[in-house]
Design a protein around this motif. Structure first.
Motif, PDB file in Angstrom:
ATOM      1  N   PHE A   1       8.310   4.394   1.034  1.00 51.72           N
ATOM      2  CA  PHE A   1       7.133   4.268   0.156  1.00 51.72           C
ATOM      3  C   PHE A   1       5.984   3.741   0.993  1.00 51.72           C
ATOM      4  N   PRO A   2       4.752   4.219   0.813  1.00 52.87           N
ATOM      5  CA  PRO A   2       4.261   5.198  -0.167  1.00 52.87           C
ATOM      6  C   PRO A   2       4.257   6.627   0.339  1.00 52.87           C
TER       7      PRO A   2
ATOM      8  N   ASP B   1      -9.141  10.167  -0.873  1.00 56.10           N
ATOM      9  CA  ASP B   1     -10.519  10.545  -1.231  1.00 56.10           C
ATOM     10  C   ASP B   1     -11.410  10.594   0.007  1.00 56.10           C
ATOM     11  N   GLY B   2     -10.859  11.117   1.095  1.00 55.66           N
ATOM     12  CA  GLY B   2     -11.633  11.326   2.307  1.00 55.66           C
ATOM     13  C   GLY B   2     -11.651  10.171   3.275  1.00 55.66           C
ATOM     14  N   THR B   3     -11.238   8.986   2.859  1.00 54.50           N
ATOM     15  CA  THR B   3     -11.189   7.839   3.758  1.00 54.50           C
ATOM     16  C   THR B   3      -9.825   7.793   4.446  1.00 54.50           C
ATOM     17  N   VAL B   4      -9.840   7.628   5.764  1.00 53.81           N
ATOM     18  CA  VAL B   4      -8.624   7.722   6.570  1.00 53.81           C
ATOM     19  C   VAL B   4      -8.017   6.330   6.803  1.00 53.81           C
ATOM     20  N   TYR B   5      -6.689   6.268   6.699  1.00 54.58           N
ATOM     21  CA  TYR B   5      -5.949   5.021   6.902  1.00 54.58           C
ATOM     22  C   TYR B   5      -4.753   5.298   7.810  1.00 54.58           C
ATOM     23  N   PRO B   6      -4.371   4.342   8.650  1.00 60.92           N
ATOM     24  CA  PRO B   6      -3.139   4.513   9.431  1.00 60.92           C
ATOM     25  C   PRO B   6      -1.919   4.402   8.512  1.00 60.92           C
ATOM     26  N   MET B   7      -0.904   5.215   8.786  1.00 61.78           N
ATOM     27  CA  MET B   7       0.318   5.144   7.974  1.00 61.78           C
ATOM     28  C   MET B   7       1.503   5.582   8.818  1.00 61.78           C
ATOM     29  N   ALA B   8       2.418   4.658   9.047  1.00 62.06           N
ATOM     30  CA  ALA B   8       3.603   4.946   9.858  1.00 62.06           C
ATOM     31  C   ALA B   8       4.572   5.838   9.091  1.00 62.06           C
TER      32      ALA B   8
ATOM     33  N   ALA C   1       4.552  -6.450  -4.034  1.00 59.69           N
ATOM     34  CA  ALA C   1       3.239  -6.239  -4.650  1.00 59.69           C
ATOM     35  C   ALA C   1       2.205  -5.998  -3.557  1.00 59.69           C
ATOM     36  N   ALA C   2       1.088  -5.385  -3.954  1.00 58.48           N
ATOM     37  CA  ALA C   2      -0.012  -5.145  -3.024  1.00 58.48           C
ATOM     38  C   ALA C   2      -0.473  -6.461  -2.403  1.00 58.48           C
ATOM     39  N   SER C   3      -0.858  -6.379  -1.133  1.00 66.97           N
ATOM     40  CA  SER C   3      -1.329  -7.546  -0.380  1.00 66.97           C
ATOM     41  C   SER C   3      -2.467  -7.077   0.523  1.00 66.97           C
ATOM     42  N   ASP C   4      -3.075  -8.029   1.225  1.00 69.98           N
ATOM     43  CA  ASP C   4      -4.120  -7.647   2.176  1.00 69.98           C
ATOM     44  C   ASP C   4      -3.570  -6.678   3.220  1.00 69.98           C
ATOM     45  N   ALA C   5      -2.330  -6.901   3.635  1.00 67.79           N
ATOM     46  CA  ALA C   5      -1.727  -6.026   4.648  1.00 67.79           C
ATOM     47  C   ALA C   5      -1.531  -4.609   4.114  1.00 67.79           C
ATOM     48  N   THR C   6      -1.072  -4.471   2.873  1.00 70.55           N
ATOM     49  CA  THR C   6      -0.864  -3.122   2.338  1.00 70.55           C
ATOM     50  C   THR C   6      -2.188  -2.449   2.005  1.00 70.55           C
ATOM     51  N   ARG C   7      -3.155  -3.215   1.506  1.00 72.82           N
ATOM     52  CA  ARG C   7      -4.450  -2.613   1.161  1.00 72.82           C
ATOM     53  C   ARG C   7      -5.159  -2.039   2.381  1.00 72.82           C
ATOM     54  N   ALA C   8      -4.857  -2.576   3.562  1.00 70.69           N
ATOM     55  CA  ALA C   8      -5.489  -2.085   4.787  1.00 70.69           C
ATOM     56  C   ALA C   8      -5.021  -0.673   5.149  1.00 70.69           C
ATOM     57  N   VAL C   9      -3.881  -0.263   4.610  1.00 69.32           N
ATOM     58  CA  VAL C   9      -3.354   1.070   4.923  1.00 69.32           C
ATOM     59  C   VAL C   9      -3.154   1.933   3.675  1.00 69.32           C
ATOM     60  N   TYR C  10      -3.185   1.298   2.504  1.00 69.90           N
ATOM     61  CA  TYR C  10      -2.922   2.000   1.239  1.00 69.90           C
ATOM     62  C   TYR C  10      -3.757   1.294   0.173  1.00 69.90           C
ATOM     63  N   PRO C  11      -4.928   1.841  -0.174  1.00 70.27           N
ATOM     64  CA  PRO C  11      -5.928   1.093  -0.951  1.00 70.27           C
ATOM     65  C   PRO C  11      -5.673   1.098  -2.457  1.00 70.27           C
ATOM     66  N   PHE C  12      -4.509   0.601  -2.843  1.00 67.02           N
ATOM     67  CA  PHE C  12      -4.146   0.579  -4.261  1.00 67.02           C
ATOM     68  C   PHE C  12      -3.457  -0.736  -4.610  1.00 67.02           C
TER      69      PHE C  12
ATOM     70  N   HIS D   1       7.444   7.228   7.035  1.00 63.76           N
ATOM     71  CA  HIS D   1       8.197   6.692   5.895  1.00 63.76           C
ATOM     72  C   HIS D   1       7.515   5.501   5.203  1.00 63.76           C
ATOM     73  N   GLY D   2       6.269   5.195   5.585  1.00 62.39           N
ATOM     74  CA  GLY D   2       5.544   4.147   4.886  1.00 62.39           C
ATOM     75  C   GLY D   2       5.906   2.748   5.338  1.00 62.39           C
ATOM     76  N   PHE D   3       5.408   1.775   4.570  1.00 65.05           N
ATOM     77  CA  PHE D   3       5.542   0.369   4.984  1.00 65.05           C
ATOM     78  C   PHE D   3       6.595  -0.420   4.224  1.00 65.05           C
ATOM     79  N   ALA D   4       7.110   0.101   3.119  1.00 69.81           N
ATOM     80  CA  ALA D   4       8.027  -0.710   2.301  1.00 69.81           C
ATOM     81  C   ALA D   4       9.256  -1.134   3.078  1.00 69.81           C
ATOM     82  N   ARG D   5       9.777  -0.262   3.923  1.00 71.33           N
ATOM     83  CA  ARG D   5      11.027  -0.575   4.627  1.00 71.33           C
ATOM     84  C   ARG D   5      10.865  -1.706   5.626  1.00 71.33           C
TER      85      ARG D   5
END
Length: 289
Positions: free
Chosen positions: A51-52, A65-72, A97-108, A74-78
């Protein structure tokens, strides 16, 4: 530091780590181990939750929505530390839950809960995703559980995956970690696939659809594990050639297609979750006697 929780009953014992809410062991009361041990010589994973995203993104980047984010891959949950929200003798629930670390790569704003629950000889693993945001939230969700190959007491026997629907689903392969959407002939014959390590020399075997909601993984004339999937329409089978495990991976979402957009909402089988909505995904595995 991660913590480990043990749940179980008279038939099964399950160990789950707070790191990734990842199952670490699945053991029957007779001492037989059904889950891969995570030997670093082959692969340190055991049963990660994806996930995600599932699989890779082009250049390890997604766009929202056009804004680019780094994403490893299989995502970050693992790789995330979950919080233990509830536990009993036979169940544990971990939450992320969402945190500053997750929002930096997944803005939700989101919550991902992973529940392991034992009943009889069956384990059910449920992932529950809640959209806490004010906008629609795209994501992929998958399970990446690795089981012993050979199974306990089944060394030297053919190991077979059998689909409940007796289907012959189309196969796709990865190119540079991304899906080549060109369909290949199904390796299943009447729903039956006799496993061979050579099948995995080109990485995972991925079945975007048609595998149905259940299968068995077992040894010819020996033990067989039974699986049931809920809201998980895609399936991958994977190992490293020669490694003593088989990953049975039910997904809702796959890697991006080669040459496709980085836009997260455009990935195959992506879930688009409305604000305030909850989506649930689960698999159940039954251990033989």
């Amino acid at each position: 530091m991660p913590i480990s929780i043990r749940i179980g009953n008279q038939d099964l014992t399950v160990d789950v780590s707070s790191l990734g809410a990842e199952m670490q062991a699945l053991t029957s009361s007779d001492g037989r181990s059904w889950l891969w041990t995570g030997d670093a010589a082959f692969w340190t994973g055991r049963s990660p939750v994806l996930f995600p995203i599932v699989g890779k993104a082009p250049d390890d980047k997604i766009a929202v929505d056009g804004t680019v984010y780094p994403m490893a891959q299989h995502g970050f949950a693992r790789r995330s530390e979950f919080v233990l929200a509830a536990s009993t003798e036979t169940m544990c629930r971990f939450e992320l839950a969402a945190s500053d670390a997750t929002r930096a790569v997944y803005p939700f704003e989101f919550q991902l809960a992973v529940v392991h629950a034992v009943e009889g000889r069956a384990l059910t693993v449920t992932a529950e995703v809640t959209n806490r945001d004010q906008k629609a939230m795209p994501f992929g969700l998958g399970f990446h559980s690795a089981f012993a190959w050979p199974l306990p007491d089944a060394s030297g026997r053919d190991h077979i995956v059998t689909l409940d629907n007796q289907g012959e689903p189309g196969l796709v392969r990865l190119e540079g970690g991304l899906i080549n959407p060109a369909p290949l002939p199904s390796p299943f014959d009447g729903g039956r696939l006799v496993l061979d390590h050579a099948m995995f020399e080109q990485d995972a075997m991925i079945f975007p659809d048609g595998v149905g909601a259940g299968l068995s993984y077992g040894a010819e004339g020996g033990p067989a594990m039974r699986f049931h999937f809920e809201n998980l329409p895609n399936l991958a089978l994977w190992t490293k050639p020669g490694a003593p495990f088989l990953c049975i991976e039910p997904w809702h979402g796959t890697a991006a297609e080669a040459g496709s957009s980085s836009e997260l909402s455009k990935r195959p089988s992506t879930t688009i979750l409305a604000p305030g909505a909850v989506a649930s995904f689960a698999f159940t595995v039954e251990i033989p006697e």
